[in-house]
Design a protein around this motif. Structure first.
Motif, PDB file in Angstrom:
ATOM      1  N   UNK A  11      29.666  29.404  61.364  1.00 17.03           N
ATOM      2  CA  UNK A  11      30.706  30.644  61.775  1.00 17.03           C
ATOM      3  C   UNK A  11      29.855  32.093  61.137  1.00 17.03           C
ATOM      4  N   UNK A  12      30.173  32.950  62.149  1.00 15.46           N
ATOM      5  CA  UNK A  12      29.657  34.255  61.709  1.00 15.46           C
ATOM      6  C   UNK A  12      30.252  34.719  60.227  1.00 15.46           C
ATOM      7  N   UNK A  13      29.474  35.453  59.475  1.00 16.72           N
ATOM      8  CA  UNK A  13      30.067  35.874  58.178  1.00 16.72           C
ATOM      9  C   UNK A  13      29.463  37.451  58.282  1.00 16.72           C
ATOM     10  N   UNK A  14      30.443  37.972  57.307  1.00 21.10           N
ATOM     11  CA  UNK A  14      30.264  39.601  57.073  1.00 21.10           C
ATOM     12  C   UNK A  14      29.294  39.609  56.291  1.00 21.10           C
ATOM     13  N   UNK A  15      28.186  40.759  56.700  1.00 22.79           N
ATOM     14  CA  UNK A  15      27.044  41.224  55.695  1.00 22.79           C
ATOM     15  C   UNK A  15      27.201  42.416  54.918  1.00 22.79           C
ATOM     16  N   UNK A  16      26.353  42.309  53.850  1.00 22.03           N
ATOM     17  CA  UNK A  16      26.571  43.778  53.046  1.00 22.03           C
ATOM     18  C   UNK A  16      25.761  44.771  53.899  1.00 22.03           C
ATOM     19  N   UNK A  17      25.967  46.177  53.644  1.00 21.17           N
ATOM     20  CA  UNK A  17      25.023  47.238  54.018  1.00 21.17           C
ATOM     21  C   UNK A  17      23.503  46.845  53.610  1.00 21.17           C
ATOM     22  N   UNK A  18      23.219  46.282  52.334  1.00 21.12           N
ATOM     23  CA  UNK A  18      21.759  46.143  52.094  1.00 21.12           C
ATOM     24  C   UNK A  18      21.252  44.949  52.920  1.00 21.12           C
ATOM     25  N   UNK A  19      21.982  44.051  53.250  1.00 25.50           N
ATOM     26  CA  UNK A  19      21.342  43.072  54.065  1.00 25.50           C
ATOM     27  C   UNK A  19      21.131  43.632  55.510  1.00 25.50           C
ATOM     28  N   UNK A  20      22.303  44.174  56.169  1.00 28.67           N
ATOM     29  CA  UNK A  20      22.319  44.661  57.359  1.00 28.67           C
ATOM     30  C   UNK A  20      21.060  45.521  57.605  1.00 28.67           C
ATOM     31  N   UNK A  21      20.617  46.279  56.388  1.00 23.05           N
ATOM     32  CA  UNK A  21      19.577  47.150  56.634  1.00 23.05           C
ATOM     33  C   UNK A  21      18.340  46.149  56.823  1.00 23.05           C
ATOM     34  N   UNK A  33      20.924  34.771  59.936  1.00 25.68           N
ATOM     35  CA  UNK A  33      20.479  35.469  58.769  1.00 25.68           C
ATOM     36  C   UNK A  33      18.990  35.107  58.159  1.00 25.68           C
ATOM     37  N   UNK A  34      18.975  33.806  57.942  1.00 26.01           N
ATOM     38  CA  UNK A  34      17.830  33.289  57.285  1.00 26.01           C
ATOM     39  C   UNK A  34      16.597  33.481  58.246  1.00 26.01           C
ATOM     40  N   UNK A  35      16.971  33.171  59.564  1.00 28.45           N
ATOM     41  CA  UNK A  35      15.803  33.458  60.761  1.00 28.45           C
ATOM     42  C   UNK A  35      15.364  34.715  60.686  1.00 28.45           C
ATOM     43  N   UNK A  36      16.180  35.633  60.429  1.00 28.79           N
ATOM     44  CA  UNK A  36      15.908  37.188  60.845  1.00 28.79           C
ATOM     45  C   UNK A  36      15.229  37.728  59.364  1.00 28.79           C
ATOM     46  N   UNK A  37      15.719  37.100  58.311  1.00 28.69           N
ATOM     47  CA  UNK A  37      14.888  37.345  57.057  1.00 28.69           C
ATOM     48  C   UNK A  37      13.291  37.113  57.004  1.00 28.69           C
ATOM     49  N   UNK A  39      11.532  36.596  59.885  1.00 32.04           N
ATOM     50  CA  UNK A  39      11.023  37.527  61.047  1.00 32.04           C
ATOM     51  C   UNK A  39      10.317  38.619  60.086  1.00 32.04           C
ATOM     52  N   UNK A  40      11.336  39.173  59.391  1.00 26.71           N
ATOM     53  CA  UNK A  40      11.073  40.634  58.506  1.00 26.71           C
ATOM     54  C   UNK A  40      10.008  40.139  57.598  1.00 26.71           C
ATOM     55  N   UNK A  41      10.116  39.209  56.873  1.00 27.08           N
ATOM     56  CA  UNK A  41       8.952  38.764  55.582  1.00 27.08           C
ATOM     57  C   UNK A  41       7.423  38.863  56.394  1.00 27.08           C
ATOM     58  N   UNK A  42       7.578  38.098  57.686  1.00 26.19           N
ATOM     59  CA  UNK A  42       6.502  37.780  58.236  1.00 26.19           C
ATOM     60  C   UNK A  42       5.674  38.961  59.157  1.00 26.19           C
ATOM     61  N   UNK A  43       6.460  39.819  59.587  1.00 27.30           N
ATOM     62  CA  UNK A  43       6.049  41.067  60.449  1.00 27.30           C
ATOM     63  C   UNK A  43       5.530  42.045  59.306  1.00 27.30           C
TER      64      UNK A  43
END
Length: 85
Positions: A11-21, A33-37, A39-43
């Motif tokens: 289920x979709x969850x609300x994210x903090x501003x820091x996480x949305x950044x 969220x984990x997948x996108x983290x 992607x950012x780490x590898x990129x």
């Protein structure tokens, strides 16, 4: 035939501003969220070259993890969970 309900995990969850950044605008499922983290780490080359289990946070991740120190990838989810509502 009844439609199968998604698990709480999906289920979709609300994210903090820091996480949305880092991962983009929410809400979104924890799995996304984990997948996108990752992607950012590898990129940004934040996975430690020698100790592959460690993540060396940049400025955005340092805010998210509340530390500039290298962290174990298995601790990442518990640190990120503080930014999920």
């Amino acid at each position: 035939m009844t439609k199968k309900q998604n698990s709480k995990f999906m289920q979709p969850v609300k994210l903090s501003t820091e996480l949305e950044a880092v991962v983009g605008k929410g809400p979104m499922p924890r799995t996304e969220v984990t997948k996108k983290l990752w992607v950012d780490i590898k990129a940004n080359g934040l996975q430690d070259k020698v100790q592959k289990r460690n993540i060396n946070p940049d400025e955005k991740l340092a805010v998210l993890f509340a530390s500039k120190k290298s962290i174990d990838m298995f601790k990442m989810t518990s640190l990120v969970s503080k930014h999920i509502g």
